[in-house]
Enzyme design. Structure first.
Site, PDB file in Angstrom:
ATOM      1  N   HIS A 110      29.790  40.828  29.244  1.00 51.86           N
ATOM      2  CA  HIS A 110      30.597  41.462  30.299  1.00 51.86           C
ATOM      3  C   HIS A 110      29.782  41.751  31.384  1.00 51.86           C
ATOM      4  O   HIS A 110      29.369  43.119  31.523  1.00 51.86           O
ATOM      5  CB  HIS A 110      31.536  42.738  29.813  1.00 51.86           C
ATOM      6  CG  HIS A 110      32.639  42.889  30.841  1.00 51.86           C
ATOM      7  ND1 HIS A 110      33.955  42.988  30.518  1.00 51.86           N
ATOM      8  CD2 HIS A 110      32.675  43.333  32.143  1.00 51.86           C
ATOM      9  CE1 HIS A 110      34.709  43.235  31.539  1.00 51.86           C
ATOM     10  NE2 HIS A 110      33.961  43.410  32.335  1.00 51.86           N
ATOM     11  N   GLU A 154      34.924  37.021  33.307  1.00 42.47           N
ATOM     12  CA  GLU A 154      34.862  36.460  34.674  1.00 42.47           C
ATOM     13  C   GLU A 154      33.720  35.835  35.208  1.00 42.47           C
ATOM     14  O   GLU A 154      33.021  36.236  36.055  1.00 42.47           O
ATOM     15  CB  GLU A 154      35.080  37.795  35.600  1.00 42.47           C
ATOM     16  CG  GLU A 154      36.270  38.472  35.573  1.00 42.47           C
ATOM     17  CD  GLU A 154      36.490  39.762  36.430  1.00 42.47           C
ATOM     18  OE1 GLU A 154      35.546  40.168  36.845  1.00 42.47           O
ATOM     19  OE2 GLU A 154      37.813  40.219  36.286  1.00 42.47           O
TER      20      GLU A 154
HETATM   21  O1  IFM Z   1      35.833  46.932  36.428  1.00 41.73           O
HETATM   22  C1  IFM Z   1      36.002  45.567  36.537  1.00 41.73           C
HETATM   23  C2  IFM Z   1      35.633  44.902  35.552  1.00 41.73           C
HETATM   24  O2  IFM Z   1      34.306  45.140  34.872  1.00 41.73           O
HETATM   25  C3  IFM Z   1      35.665  43.314  35.612  1.00 41.73           C
HETATM   26  N1  IFM Z   1      37.143  43.011  36.241  1.00 41.73           N
HETATM   27  C4  IFM Z   1      37.486  43.684  37.476  1.00 41.73           C
HETATM   28  C5  IFM Z   1      37.418  45.294  37.128  1.00 41.73           C
HETATM   29  C6  IFM Z   1      37.891  46.152  38.113  1.00 41.73           C
HETATM   30  O3  IFM Z   1      37.193  46.147  39.320  1.00 41.73           O
END
Ligand code: IFM
Length: 415
Positions: A110, A154
């Site tokens: 992550h 992501e």
């Molecule tokens: O906090 C983040 C996460 O780590 C990845 N997606 C979006 C979230 C909120 O901004």
């Protein structure tokens, strides 16, 4: 009432660096020390030690799943030296989740990297795939009975960050601004508004598709190992922009959507699930993405209040992947007003249920996030179902946690 699949996951999601604290061997920890305006993660909310308490709160509220990550920088603090103790720590977390009847959804990466891997060139380094797959092989020794594993979180945001950082380092940002706090501050008002790593509007160049393709290779290699060595369903989780065309923006929408999102959805075609991560939505006109105008309804990260983005994201992901089962691995809102969180989540879930009614295979809904946490350089945006006192680490569940737990128990929304 909409019929959800048996075993539908109702849960909350987190990421190690954002909650654990003292992730001292990571690239982010090093960056926090010198990037101007960035707050430090520090002890975060000490979930490294308090994970049982956190999971118990989720389970007692009525949830049946918890998404959390294992931290590569802890497991392999120096190249090739894997920490048995850290692997045992994460195995205890998995056991605790199973004991509490929370189905674990485990993220292998992550955003944060071991500092040494970042120094070798990170995801663009020559040894990137070998290094990551060596880590994944070690990680799978504790993942045998985990039902769901996400490889990279992501990757499209990651590609955007790497593109921006590369341009910044080479002093070649062109029309784009520095990927720092200045850019964050400018994001609302100026030019293109886009999420940085984490929902903060920023002015960043679009992700280089070559980087996206490299990440897709990394994902495919990790997926193979997870499939060989565990019983888990495997996928990756994509940040969905829920982009839509404004008059005259149809052609531009196709371009933007491909480069920012669809490349990554297409790479998920052989996966067991696609992780959908949606927060807001953004229009595209003939010139490109249209910034969110300042508005009292905007969230604490400056994005528009658009709970309908979840339904758009689910439908779009289903279509582009060609019918890969969807798991909502993140959806939530940065707000200090918990009533608003409940309203947002209720509206987002109505969209999810409408997609299911239309035959889309949705396997779960994991709310972002369990605890107010470290939002990549900032502590102010609060996305959590649980508030945390950062001095005492006392947890205070918000009404939204009870509300989501009731939805989970009921298996759907109240009338
Ligand atoms: O906090 C983040 C996460 O780590 C990845 N997606 C979006 C979230 C909120 O901004």
């Amino acid at each position: 009432m909409t019929q959800l699949r048996p075993g539908f996951l109702w849960g909350a999601a987190t990421a190690p660096h954002q909650i654990e604290g003292n992730n001292v061997n990571s690239d982010w920890w090093a960056r926090e020390g010198f990037m101007p305006g960035m707050e430090r993660s520090g002890d975060a909310v000490d979930s490294y030690h308090r994970y049982r308490e956190d999971m118990t709160l989720l389970a007692e509220a009525g949830l049946n799943s918890y998404r959390f990550g294992i931290e590569w920088a802890r497991i392999e603090p120096v190249p090739g030296a894997f920490s048995r103790a850290e692997l045992a720590h994460y195995r205890r977390m998995i056991d605790t989740a199973l004991e509490l009847r929370l189905s674990p959804v485990v993220t292998l990466n992550h955003f944060t990297l071991p500092k040494w891997f970042a120094d070798e060139g990170g995801w663009l380094g020559e040894q990137a795939i070998d290094r990551f797959t060596a880590y994944v092989r070690e990680a799978t020794t504790i993942l045998g009975d985990v039902p769901w594993v996400a490889t990279l979180n992501e990757p499209n945001m990651l590609a955007m960050m790497i593109t921006a950082m590369r341009a910044f380092m080479s002093g070649d940002l062109g029309e784009w601004q520095s990927p720092t706090v200045e850019a964050d501050a400018a994001g609302d008002a100026a030019g293109d508004s886009e999420e940085l790593t984490a929902g903060r509007p920023s002015v960043l160049p679009p992700p280089d598709p070559e980087i996206g393709r490299k990440l897709a290779e990394v994902h495919a290699a990790a997926r193979e190992i997870v499939r060989e060595r565990t019983d888990a369903g495997v996928g990756w989780t994509v940040a969905n922009g829920a982009y839509y065309a404004l008059p005259g923006g149809e052609q531009k929408l196709e371009e933007i959507r491909y480069i920012r999102e669809d490349l990554y959805l297409e790479a998920a075609r052989g996966d067991d699930f696609i992780g959908v991560q949606s927060y807001s939505s953004q229009g595209v006109d003939e010139n490109g993405l249209v910034p969110h105008p300042p508005h009292p309804d905007n969230t604490l990260v400056g994005t528009a209040y658009r709970p309908d983005s979840l339904e758009t994201a689910i439908r779009h992901s289903w279509e582009v992947t060609g019918g890969v089962p969807v798991m909502v691995t993140e959806n939530g809102i940065a707000t200090a007003d918990d009533e608003r969180r409940i309203a947002y989540t209720g509206a987002a879930l109505r969209g999810l249920l409408a997609a299911v009614d239309d035959g889309i295979d949705v396997r779960g809904y994991l709310h972002w996030t369990a605890l107010d946490n470290y939002e990549w350089g900032h502590w102010e945006p609060t996305f959590g179902l649980i508030a945390v006192d950062r001095q005492t680490f006392e947890r205070k569940p918000k009404p939204s946690l009870g509300w989501l737990g009731d939805v989970a128990r009921r298996g759907g929304l109240p009338d």
